[in-house]
Design an enzyme around this catalytic site. Sequence first.
Site, PDB file in Angstrom:
ATOM      1  CG  ASP A  10       0.707   2.717  -1.158  1.00  0.00           C
ATOM      2  OD1 ASP A  10       0.496   1.533  -1.487  1.00  0.00           O
ATOM      3  OD2 ASP A  10      -0.003   3.344  -0.337  1.00  0.00           O
ATOM      4  CD  GLU A  13      -1.268   0.017  -4.817  1.00  0.00           C
ATOM      5  OE1 GLU A  13      -1.766  -1.010  -4.350  1.00  0.00           O
ATOM      6  OE2 GLU A  13      -1.223   1.086  -4.185  1.00  0.00           O
TER       7      GLU A  13
END
Length: 481
Positions: A251, A275
């Site tokens: 993330d 990400e």
Amino acid sequence: MKRRIILMGWVMSMMIGFNSCSSDNDPIDNTDDNPGQVPTTPTEPGALNLENYKNGTGVMMQTFYWDVEPRHEWWKIINGKVEGWANAGIDRLWLPVATKGQSGGYSMGYDPSDYFDFGEFNQHGTVATRFGTRDELVTLIANAHANDLEVIADIVINHNSGGGLEWNPYRNKNTYTLFDGTHGNASGMFNRNYENFYPNSTSDYDHGSLFYAEQNLDHNQEYVKNWLWKSDNSVAKYYQDVMGFDGWRFDYVQGFEPWVIKEWMDEVGGFAVGENWDGNANNLRNWVAAAGIPAFDFSAFYKMEEAFDRHNDLTYLGKDMLRKTHPEMAVTFVANHDSEKDSNADNRIAAENKLKAYAYILTHDGYPTIFYSDYENAAFQDDLKKLILLHNTLATGDVEILYNDNDEYVMRRKGTSTNPGLILYINTSSNTKRRTINSHWTNTTLMDYSGKTTYKPTTGADGSVSIEAPAGSYSIWSITN
């Protein structure tokens, strides 16, 4: 992988003459000066048995949306879908952040507090996470493995939340940086205090993270490295060796340096994707080179959004994307938990255009991801199953754009010596269209394996053929038996 799907089919492959933007005056618009012949055949050709053309690829399923409901039931809900997803051609499940966050039973996990509480400690007002208990998660992972699916963990390793308040001499104020058995870390593993976050006695660096800047972990510290990935009881090794996770979705990678991922992957391996929310393809290329793992292809996402929605102009599909230069490092997607919760129209692809976007990513190179809410949409599911099957069978070989204007896009996967490949035709105009292309098949009847049209053209002796795409839709062509 267990699946038994025989699709009524149609496919084809094309070279093409590049033409100007086509007219919408006629119900069927033959835009070329020399429309292809559509000869009849004495016997009806049959669809290929696509089970014979498996190309060794798969598709990842994002198994959640933002604020899933009902709370505490999610592991059980998706456990009941595992076999069906496997049968459809899914090969990996991306799970939400599985450990306890500051918001307890309401947390989607992106406010991580205790990296080792998978739903067994009573903290932040709950024992279960939003998704369920540790035992239910273990059952889900075992079921996924029994169905030949890998399970991907969503990992948040820069910002922390939910710790106790303590005096922080480096910020000259109280900060929520105390994580121990009574302050947001009931597992007692990976206790933290202000020394483990920026700034501290060894570094005055402040990344300026958008999320919980005062609780931004210092990955340069051996203590933090050991607990996150190096030691035998680290987060990475516990997830992998004890819980059974097979890979990682990192993330918010803009919140820490790429070398962190390199060291993590050198230690534990597995599939990984980062990400990096950046629509600039060059920035993504630089990041994957530095991190050594694939990235979600936000450059492709935004070009699709511009092509199908913002500008209604398919020439944007011809622009730069990560998947065009580094397909092996591009994880493509049409929607995710963040894009769908965002009311900004420029951060999402409209529902009426999603299937065209899925047709794009599931026929092109790159590793595609399906969003849970789209797959579970009854209006989409049958089409998505067909597209997944085509991705896992005929979507192979080099990519060649045969034609592209504002409302038409034609692309060929060239196939291999044992696989015929396919041709994608997207038409966003208000009329059904036909376009003549030069295929590499001769005297062969083609079919649309997406099921959008029953039109069955036959290629000429020179390989020329006219293919069709319905208004505001797509078709996917290949040879027949």
